[in-house]
Design an enzyme around this catalytic site. Structure first.
Site, PDB file in Angstrom:
ATOM      1  N   LYS A  17       0.866  -1.189   0.000  1.00 46.98           N
ATOM      2  CA  LYS A  17       0.000   0.000   0.000  1.00 46.98           C
ATOM      3  C   LYS A  17       0.901   1.237   0.000  1.00 46.98           C
ATOM      4  O   LYS A  17       1.654   1.458   0.945  1.00 46.98           O
ATOM      5  CB  LYS A  17      -0.891   0.034   1.240  1.00 46.98           C
ATOM      6  CG  LYS A  17      -1.735   1.311   1.340  1.00 46.98           C
ATOM      7  CD  LYS A  17      -2.486   1.380   2.650  1.00 46.98           C
ATOM      8  CE  LYS A  17      -1.564   1.569   3.839  1.00 46.98           C
ATOM      9  NZ  LYS A  17      -0.905   2.917   3.837  1.00 46.98           N
ATOM     10  N   PRO A 104       9.873  -5.095   3.182  1.00 46.38           N
ATOM     11  CA  PRO A 104      10.497  -4.830   4.473  1.00 46.38           C
ATOM     12  C   PRO A 104       9.458  -4.521   5.541  1.00 46.38           C
ATOM     13  O   PRO A 104       8.379  -3.992   5.259  1.00 46.38           O
ATOM     14  CB  PRO A 104      11.403  -3.627   4.197  1.00 46.38           C
ATOM     15  CG  PRO A 104      10.897  -3.026   2.933  1.00 46.38           C
ATOM     16  CD  PRO A 104      10.274  -4.121   2.149  1.00 46.38           C
ATOM     17  N   VAL A 105       9.786  -4.867   6.776  1.00 49.56           N
ATOM     18  CA  VAL A 105       8.880  -4.683   7.910  1.00 49.56           C
ATOM     19  C   VAL A 105       8.969  -3.250   8.424  1.00 49.56           C
ATOM     20  O   VAL A 105      10.037  -2.631   8.379  1.00 49.56           O
ATOM     21  CB  VAL A 105       9.231  -5.686   9.031  1.00 49.56           C
ATOM     22  CG1 VAL A 105       8.352  -5.484  10.255  1.00 49.56           C
ATOM     23  CG2 VAL A 105       9.096  -7.116   8.497  1.00 49.56           C
ATOM     24  N   ILE A 109       4.600   0.901   3.982  1.00 47.47           N
ATOM     25  CA  ILE A 109       3.877   0.447   2.786  1.00 47.47           C
ATOM     26  C   ILE A 109       2.888  -0.676   3.116  1.00 47.47           C
ATOM     27  O   ILE A 109       2.496  -1.447   2.239  1.00 47.47           O
ATOM     28  CB  ILE A 109       4.837   0.016   1.661  1.00 47.47           C
ATOM     29  CG1 ILE A 109       5.911  -0.946   2.167  1.00 47.47           C
ATOM     30  CG2 ILE A 109       5.486   1.245   1.014  1.00 47.47           C
ATOM     31  CD1 ILE A 109       6.840  -1.463   1.079  1.00 47.47           C
ATOM     32  N   GLY A 110       2.487  -0.776   4.365  1.00 48.17           N
ATOM     33  CA  GLY A 110       1.371  -1.634   4.755  1.00 48.17           C
ATOM     34  C   GLY A 110       1.541  -3.109   4.499  1.00 48.17           C
ATOM     35  O   GLY A 110       0.556  -3.802   4.206  1.00 48.17           O
ATOM     36  N   GLY A 111       2.750  -3.628   4.627  1.00 53.68           N
ATOM     37  CA  GLY A 111       2.979  -5.037   4.327  1.00 53.68           C
ATOM     38  C   GLY A 111       2.148  -5.982   5.176  1.00 53.68           C
ATOM     39  O   GLY A 111       1.460  -6.865   4.653  1.00 53.68           O
ATOM     40  N   GLY A 112       2.182  -5.813   6.489  1.00 50.15           N
ATOM     41  CA  GLY A 112       1.424  -6.683   7.379  1.00 50.15           C
ATOM     42  C   GLY A 112      -0.076  -6.549   7.175  1.00 50.15           C
ATOM     43  O   GLY A 112      -0.809  -7.546   7.212  1.00 50.15           O
ATOM     44  N   ASP A 146      -5.076  -0.147   8.871  1.00 52.81           N
ATOM     45  CA  ASP A 146      -4.812  -0.165   7.434  1.00 52.81           C
ATOM     46  C   ASP A 146      -5.325  -1.421   6.738  1.00 52.81           C
ATOM     47  O   ASP A 146      -5.211  -1.536   5.514  1.00 52.81           O
ATOM     48  CB  ASP A 146      -3.303  -0.042   7.171  1.00 52.81           C
ATOM     49  CG  ASP A 146      -2.826   1.400   7.174  1.00 52.81           C
ATOM     50  OD1 ASP A 146      -3.688   2.305   7.167  1.00 52.81           O
ATOM     51  OD2 ASP A 146      -1.605   1.618   7.182  1.00 52.81           O
TER      52      ASP A 146
END
Length: 293
Positions: A17, A104-105, A109-112, A146
């Site tokens: 995101k 990356p954590v 960019i809303g990975g999780g 998110d």
């Protein structure tokens, strides 16, 4: 109530995101900040695969698997699974979930959140239980602010504290390059450094951006209000923005979310070469590229 698997395996890209613009417009009495943001979902992300199994199993692999904290039992993917089963009124499915962590954590960019939303979508398909829209949204909200916007990885406007969603404009055919200096940034620290918490909202956007120039023109009239405070927390962000700005093929640069990932917009034909040049010049950075839509 049990479930019956609809197919052997389902897999999907859990898209990043990216906040092309992010205005902080106020702060509620409970401390939550109000925002006005244009979020997009390029073809860059983690991968979620779910298949029926004899026992429940979560496998986390990929380049950033080791950066996830708290063990697999605290992973948002498993929380999504348990929450879905409760909402759907079924026993927790015995499935094998593979999360390939490519983003990356703690990188803005809303990975999780995208992992969680993608898991919910896949679970609906694999179990055949489809939640009502308001129920799915409520479940997503319980997993994180998110997560709801990531349920539909299409351009969206986010308002309120992120729960007020509406369709965003159609995007032009162009590319995006994401760059992270591999420095984690804690969102609370960025908000603590934010000086002005009541700023003007986004300018009105057209229903469609005809080309990259039109999108760039609009973004130049917007901001990311968290970029300046994030720079004070993580000076390495400035190095990333400088590197992107120095490339004549990149037409617009900005930080996403609360950082530290930054993006550069470019023509589709230039994305791969920009990525390779940045990887060569900065081997310790994470760099990825792909179509914006």
């Amino acid at each position: 109530m049990a479930y019956s698997p609809q197919s052997s395996v389902r897999a999907e890209l859990a898209r990043a995101k990216v906040n092309l613009a992010l205005h902080i417009t106020g702060q509620r009495s409970d401390g939550f900040h109000l925002l006005d943001s244009l979020a997009v979902f390029p073809q860059i992300g983690d991968r979620i695969a779910i298949e029926p199994a004899d026992t429940l199993e979560l496998i986390v692999d990929g380049p950033f698997a080791r950066d996830l904290e708290g063990g697999t039992e605290n992973n948002l993917v498993l929380k999504s699974l348990n929450g879905f089963a409760e909402s759907a009124g079924i026993v927790v499915p015995k499935v094998k979930i593979t999360l390939t962590k490519r983003l990356p954590v703690a990188s803005g960019i809303g990975g999780g959140s995208s992992d969680a939303a993608t898991t919910l979508r896949l679970l609906e398909d694999i179990t055949g239980h489809y939640l009502a829209e308001d129920e799915l949204h409520k479940l997503a909200t319980s997993l994180g602010a998110d997560v709801p916007v990531c349920l539909e990885p299409e351009p969206q406007f986010m308002r309120g504290i992120g729960e007020d969603l509406s369709p965003g404009p159609s995007l032009p055919a162009c590319g995006i390059v994401l760059v992270n200096p591999k420095v984690g940034v804690e969102t609370p620290a960025v908000f603590k450094a934010l000086e002005h918490r009541k700023n003007p909202p986004l300018p009105k956007a057209p229903a469609e951006f005809d080309d990259l120039a039109a999108l760039t023109h609009y973004l130049e009239s917007s901001r990311n209000d968290l970029q300046v405070p994030a720079l004070s927390v993580c000076p390495e962000i400035a190095d990333v923005l400088t590197a992107l700005d120095a490339d004549s093929r990149v037409v617009f640069t900005r930080m996403s979310g609360s950082g530290a990932t930054c993006f550069g917009l470019c023509e589709n034909t230039d994305t791969r070469s920009i990525e390779m040049d940045l990887r060569s010049a900065h081997p310790n950075w994470w760099v990825a590229s792909g179509p914006l839509r």
